[in-house]
Design an enzyme around this catalytic site. Structure first.
Site, PDB file in Angstrom:
ATOM      1  N   ASP A  38     -32.060  79.285 -52.584  1.00 37.20           N
ATOM      2  CA  ASP A  38     -31.764  79.366 -51.041  1.00 37.20           C
ATOM      3  C   ASP A  38     -31.852  80.640 -50.627  1.00 37.20           C
ATOM      4  O   ASP A  38     -31.686  81.602 -50.679  1.00 37.20           O
ATOM      5  CB  ASP A  38     -30.082  79.264 -51.063  1.00 37.20           C
ATOM      6  N   HIS A  55     -40.687  79.974 -47.441  1.00 35.45           N
ATOM      7  CA  HIS A  55     -41.140  79.435 -48.684  1.00 35.45           C
ATOM      8  C   HIS A  55     -42.007  80.411 -49.390  1.00 35.45           C
ATOM      9  O   HIS A  55     -41.740  80.421 -51.066  1.00 35.45           O
ATOM     10  CB  HIS A  55     -41.451  78.384 -48.323  1.00 35.45           C
ATOM     11  N   LEU A 149     -40.825  80.200 -72.856  1.00 37.63           N
ATOM     12  CA  LEU A 149     -39.632  79.675 -71.571  1.00 37.63           C
ATOM     13  C   LEU A 149     -40.166  78.243 -71.361  1.00 37.63           C
ATOM     14  O   LEU A 149     -41.824  78.024 -71.119  1.00 37.63           O
ATOM     15  CB  LEU A 149     -40.012  80.718 -70.786  1.00 37.63           C
TER      16      LEU A 149
HETATM   17  C1  V07 Z   1     -40.848  75.893 -54.012  1.00 41.77           C
HETATM   18  C2  V07 Z   1     -41.123  78.212 -53.743  1.00 41.77           C
HETATM   19  C3  V07 Z   1     -39.423  79.331 -54.176  1.00 41.77           C
HETATM   20  C4  V07 Z   1     -38.828  79.191 -52.992  1.00 41.77           C
HETATM   21  C5  V07 Z   1     -37.586  77.506 -53.561  1.00 41.77           C
HETATM   22  C6  V07 Z   1     -38.340  76.085 -52.025  1.00 41.77           C
HETATM   23  C7  V07 Z   1     -39.686  77.007 -51.776  1.00 41.77           C
HETATM   24  C8  V07 Z   1     -42.833  77.042 -56.732  1.00 41.77           C
HETATM   25  C9  V07 Z   1     -42.862  75.857 -56.640  1.00 41.77           C
HETATM   26  C10 V07 Z   1     -43.338  74.701 -58.272  1.00 41.77           C
HETATM   27  C11 V07 Z   1     -43.408  73.953 -58.051  1.00 41.77           C
HETATM   28  C12 V07 Z   1     -43.343  72.796 -59.169  1.00 41.77           C
HETATM   29  C13 V07 Z   1     -44.277  72.964 -60.183  1.00 41.77           C
HETATM   30  C14 V07 Z   1     -45.566  74.267 -59.587  1.00 41.77           C
HETATM   31  C15 V07 Z   1     -44.202  75.731 -59.053  1.00 41.77           C
HETATM   32  C16 V07 Z   1     -42.642  74.728 -55.383  1.00 41.77           C
HETATM   33  C17 V07 Z   1     -41.574  73.409 -54.003  1.00 41.77           C
HETATM   34  C18 V07 Z   1     -40.936  74.733 -52.607  1.00 41.77           C
HETATM   35  C19 V07 Z   1     -40.954  72.518 -53.396  1.00 41.77           C
HETATM   36  F1  V07 Z   1     -44.642  72.475 -60.763  1.00 41.77           F
HETATM   37  N1  V07 Z   1     -42.350  77.306 -55.406  1.00 41.77           N
HETATM   38  N2  V07 Z   1     -41.798  76.091 -54.766  1.00 41.77           N
HETATM   39  N3  V07 Z   1     -42.627  74.210 -54.859  1.00 41.77           N
HETATM   40  N4  V07 Z   1     -40.854  77.269 -53.055  1.00 41.77           N
END
Ligand code: V07
Length: 258
Positions: A38, A55, A149
């Site tokens: 968050d 983000h 992991l």
């Molecule tokens: C998102 C970055 C981290 C902070 C929180 C919100 C934004 C990595 C992924 C992701 C998801 C699935 C995957 C590989 C990477 C991601 C969303 C948002 C929607 F297989 N960061 N991240 N997906 N944020």
């Protein structure tokens, strides 16, 4: 001379991180760590940047956290990337978030493969855009035989819906005679959840100063240790994860001492 001092300082700092990793590994390390990432929007706002910049920065922290978790011998790292409530955000932000899995995997999948990390996802896949799902399915396929992991992304995930779905499956199997009432215990019920093959989280971390669960893993977190910090997710560093685990180990030791 200044450069030399800088170099020395850097080498010194990174060896400290390595030392801390070795120190932590002497005590029981949590098998499953779950994180509510968050504070990305707030991080951006403080810098007069658009929310999506937070983000993007948060995504880079996911990579660092994953690599450290892998080095520490953590078995499962579950990251809350997008909740079923997040669709209510402005369209431009949702569209951007749905591109982050591709962005992340486009940059880091080779490194995850090289480091034996297994990519998984839990959540409702049917509502995700095709391009998002394709990238994730490809990553899961490419890493399915890895033994390091498990990097488990909670994406379009909501815990109450997950529990209701489990209840409905149990009801169906009961009605059709596959399952007897006496067989429905906690362990059996857990096997209908999206975390069926994972141990429950030992440690939950939430950044950005909010002290609540926000519909995250309500069943699975029943006995977990909670670690909250005011640090915003894009500012979350290796040292924060180290501190969280050291605190976890201190609590375990106290518990074991009684
Ligand atoms: C998102 C970055 C981290 C902070 C929180 C919100 C934004 C990595 C992924 C992701 C998801 C699935 C995957 C590989 C990477 C991601 C969303 C948002 C929607 F297989 N960061 N991240 N997906 N944020």
């Amino acid at each position: 001379m200044l450069n030399k001092i800088k170099l020395w300082k850097n080498q010194n700092n990174s060896s400290t991180l390595r030392d801390k990793i070795e120190e932590i590994k002497k005590l029981p390390v949590p098998e499953h760590v779950a994180i509510i990432m968050d504070g990305n929007g707030r991080w951006a706002k403080k810098r007069a940047l658009p929310r999506v910049a937070g983000h993007y920065e948060g995504m880079k922290v996911v990579r660092k956290t994953t690599m450290l978790a892998n080095d520490l011998g953590i078995k499962v790292l579950t990251l809350y990337a997008f909740s079923t409530e997040n669709w209510k955000r402005p369209k431009n932000e949702v569209d951007y978030l749905m591109k982050l899995p591709e962005e992340f995997l486009g940059s880091y999948l080779p490194e995850l493969v090289a480091n034996n990390v297994q990519v998984k996802m839990m959540g409702y896949k049917d509502q995700l855009p095709d391009h998002t799902l394709r990238a994730i399915n490809n990553a899961m396929e490419q890493t399915k035989n890895n033994t390091g992991l498990v990097l488990n992304f909670a994406l379009n995930y909501g815990s109450r819906a997950e529990i209701l779905d489990a209840v409905k499956q149990v009801l169906n199997e009961y009605k059709s005679g596959i399952l007897k009432e006496t067989e429905i215990d906690e362990q059996r019920f857990s096997s209908y959840l999206m975390t069926a093959n994972f141990p429950d989280p030992d440690l939950l971390i939430r950044t950005s100063g909010e002290i609540r669960l926000s519909n995250f893993m309500l069943w699975q977190l029943a006995y977990s240790e909670f670690w909250f910090t005011d640090v915003l997710w894009p500012d979350f560093s290796e040292n924060h994860l180290i501190t969280a685990i050291e605190d976890y180990q201190k609590r375990q030791r106290r518990f074991g001492g009684i």
